[in-house]
Scaffold this active site. Structure first.
Site, PDB file in Angstrom:
ATOM      1  N   MET A   1       0.696  -4.780   9.080  1.00  0.00           N
ATOM      2  CA  MET A   1       1.830  -3.984   9.530  1.00  0.00           C
ATOM      3  C   MET A   1       2.855  -3.862   8.429  1.00  0.00           C
ATOM      4  O   MET A   1       2.935  -4.704   7.552  1.00  0.00           O
ATOM      5  CB  MET A   1       2.468  -4.599  10.758  1.00  0.00           C
ATOM      6  CG  MET A   1       3.052  -5.949  10.485  1.00  0.00           C
ATOM      7  SD  MET A   1       2.337  -7.358  11.317  1.00  0.00           S
ATOM      8  CE  MET A   1       0.765  -6.845  11.827  1.00  0.00           C
ATOM      9  N   VAL A 133      -1.783   3.640   6.168  1.00  0.00           N
ATOM     10  CA  VAL A 133      -0.411   3.177   6.392  1.00  0.00           C
ATOM     11  C   VAL A 133      -0.332   1.651   6.284  1.00  0.00           C
ATOM     12  O   VAL A 133       0.614   1.104   5.720  1.00  0.00           O
ATOM     13  CB  VAL A 133       0.103   3.672   7.768  1.00  0.00           C
ATOM     14  CG1 VAL A 133       1.400   2.966   8.151  1.00  0.00           C
ATOM     15  CG2 VAL A 133       0.317   5.188   7.727  1.00  0.00           C
ATOM     16  N   GLU A 134      -1.349   0.961   6.780  1.00  0.00           N
ATOM     17  CA  GLU A 134      -1.305  -0.510   6.778  1.00  0.00           C
ATOM     18  C   GLU A 134      -1.424  -1.108   5.380  1.00  0.00           C
ATOM     19  O   GLU A 134      -0.677  -2.022   5.030  1.00  0.00           O
ATOM     20  CB  GLU A 134      -2.416  -1.074   7.660  1.00  0.00           C
ATOM     21  CG  GLU A 134      -2.169  -0.908   9.142  1.00  0.00           C
ATOM     22  CD  GLU A 134      -0.969  -1.713   9.626  1.00  0.00           C
ATOM     23  OE1 GLU A 134      -0.572  -2.680   8.960  1.00  0.00           O
ATOM     24  OE2 GLU A 134      -0.424  -1.353  10.665  1.00  0.00           O
ATOM     25  N   SER A 135      -2.403  -0.648   4.605  1.00  0.00           N
ATOM     26  CA  SER A 135      -2.658  -1.317   3.315  1.00  0.00           C
ATOM     27  C   SER A 135      -2.886  -0.326   2.176  1.00  0.00           C
ATOM     28  O   SER A 135      -3.405  -0.723   1.133  1.00  0.00           O
ATOM     29  CB  SER A 135      -3.877  -2.248   3.435  1.00  0.00           C
ATOM     30  OG  SER A 135      -5.065  -1.499   3.664  1.00  0.00           O
ATOM     31  N   TYR A 324       6.844   4.047  12.672  1.00  0.00           N
ATOM     32  CA  TYR A 324       5.519   3.606  12.235  1.00  0.00           C
ATOM     33  C   TYR A 324       4.423   4.413  12.944  1.00  0.00           C
ATOM     34  O   TYR A 324       3.495   4.921  12.319  1.00  0.00           O
ATOM     35  CB  TYR A 324       5.372   2.115  12.529  1.00  0.00           C
ATOM     36  CG  TYR A 324       3.979   1.600  12.340  1.00  0.00           C
ATOM     37  CD1 TYR A 324       3.560   1.113  11.107  1.00  0.00           C
ATOM     38  CD2 TYR A 324       3.073   1.601  13.397  1.00  0.00           C
ATOM     39  CE1 TYR A 324       2.278   0.656  10.930  1.00  0.00           C
ATOM     40  CE2 TYR A 324       1.789   1.146  13.231  1.00  0.00           C
ATOM     41  CZ  TYR A 324       1.395   0.673  12.002  1.00  0.00           C
ATOM     42  OH  TYR A 324       0.121   0.234  11.834  1.00  0.00           O
TER      43      TYR A 324
END
Ligand code: CA
Length: 412
Positions: A1, A133-135, A324
């Site tokens: 996240m 988006v996460e990593s 997000y």
């Protein structure tokens, strides 16, 4: 996240599930004697871990030489010094580079994504958007040694019971052989790997999609993408339904009706004058009149508007923050070839892509500001330098925000 919304996530998680603190007894041998309180705490964690199936020998192996890193406590208590407008947040997370990289991933992993969709019912663009988006598609896992951060947060600070569970769960994953201890890093709060799951989410959701016997969300892209889809499926994903779409609201629309939790039949919004962007009716394209939906005005009545459905809630549950969830939804739409949002954000100073942020930092360095390396991350030093330049140029407000206006001014 993402770091931005982590606070929201921590607040959303149940802290009561943690177990009772075990009594302080023997001091673990590998811990520096200079830190006896931390050593006693680790000893208590060792007993608690043993109660959850982590043998003492495994505990000793994975925690050998472990010392507290108290810098994570400052992050735990840090109040955001700067509130990021949603258009800044989205400009950095959904920029052309992330779209291009995501399209490359859709091509490279097309077969895998098809198998993931067949098993979990979640489409490739959504899965890849979460990954991006996460990593940043596996590029950014977090730099902090995972067990160090979680052990420190388990022993000090105001969320100890929550982090004790995360720490021991990490040890369980290591003991089971799902993940390897070498180079295991994550965010300061313990999210790690391609999907940036917290350890407890990992234990609950992760799947061994490549079938090698390990659930490895650090080393295996198939496991990571399968687990992302499994997360959404477990969050009541509706196969084939959109997350939502951009709409127009009539002038004078009562903005107090908006909000993710204010759900109504789609036909109710239609009756209030909400239309698709092209003016066509809401109830179409296989969406029934009674489809439960919410209306979002993320920047208020003057900005873009969206109708969202159950799949938006599934994305939102991944990390409870509206900005997000919208980043993932927008990125997925752009990966499908869409352009979103089409309405302008209510600002005359739009946000910057990561490439533009690097450009801005390069300009600041050239003017002699000591902002460290050009990394596209707008931190305290970059904001201070921007504020100085805003004052020098007579730009108001001199708030240190990295937007189009200061970039244009310094480019001239
Ligand atoms: Ca595997």
């Amino acid at each position: 996240m993402m770091f931005r919304s982590l606070a929201a996530l921590l607040l959303a998680l149940p802290f009561s599930q943690a177990f009772a603190q075990t009594p302080d007894t023997a001091v673990a041998p590998a811990v520096p004697a200079a830190d006896p309180a931390f050593a006693r705490c680790l000893s208590g964690l060792k007993q608690a871990a043993a109660g959850q199936g982590v043998p003492a020998a495994s505990f000793d192996r994975f925690t050998a030489g472990l010392a507290a890193d108290r810098s994570v406590l400052e992050l735990l208590d840090a109040q955001p010094e700067f509130t990021t407008p949603i258009w800044d947040y989205l400009a950095g997370l959904v920029d052309d580079q992330r779209v291009a990289d995501g399209r490359a991933m859709l091509t490279e992993h097309a077969d895998l994504l098809q198998r993931v969709e067949a098993r979990y019912g979640v489409d490739p663009a959504t899965v890849v958007a979460v990954w991006g988006v996460e990593s940043d598609y596996g590029r950014i896992f977090g730099k902090r040694p995972l067990l160090v951060s979680l052990a420190t947060l388990s022993c000090e600070g105001r969320r100890q019971s929550f982090f004790r569970n995360e720490f021991i769960t990490t040890l369980k994953l290591l003991h089971a052989g799902d993940i390897r201890p070498e180079g295991l890093t994550g965010s300061w709060a313990g999210a790690f790997g391609h999907t940036q799951f917290m350890p407890s989410t990992y234990e609950r959701i992760a799947v061994d999609f490549d079938g090698d016997g390990r659930r490895d969300l650090v080393g295996s892209i198939p496991d990571a993408l399968g687990s992302t889809a499994n997360y959404l499926k477990q969050s009541n994903w509706r196969t084939g339904q959109p997350w939502g779409f951009e709409v127009r609201v009539p002038s004078g629309f009562d903005a107090s009706q908006a909000g993710r939790t204010s759900r109504r039949p789609l036909s109710d919004w239609a009756a209030r004058g909400v239309r698709r962007l092209d003016g066509s009716p809401l109830v179409a394209d296989g969406l029934a009149a009674d489809t439960r939906s919410a209306l979002l005005l993320p920047a208020g009545a003057q900005g873009p508007a969206f109708v969202v459905f159950r799949n938006y809630d599934a994305i939102y549950s991944y990390n409870a923050a509206e900005s997000y969830a919208l980043a993932i939804a927008f990125l997925a739409d752009r990966l499908r070839g869409g352009t979103i949002p089409q309405a302008a954000w209510p600002t005359d100073d739009p946000g910057l892509s990561r490439a533009q942020r690097r450009e801005l930092q390069t300009l600041l360095l050239a003017r002699g500001h000591d902002i460290g390396e050009v990394d596209g991350m707008i931190g305290t030093n970059t904001r201070r330098a921007i504020r100085t330049e805003q004052q020098r140029l007579g730009l108001a407000p001199a708030d240190g925000r990295a937007g189009q206006r200061i970039l244009d001014a310094l480019s001239r």
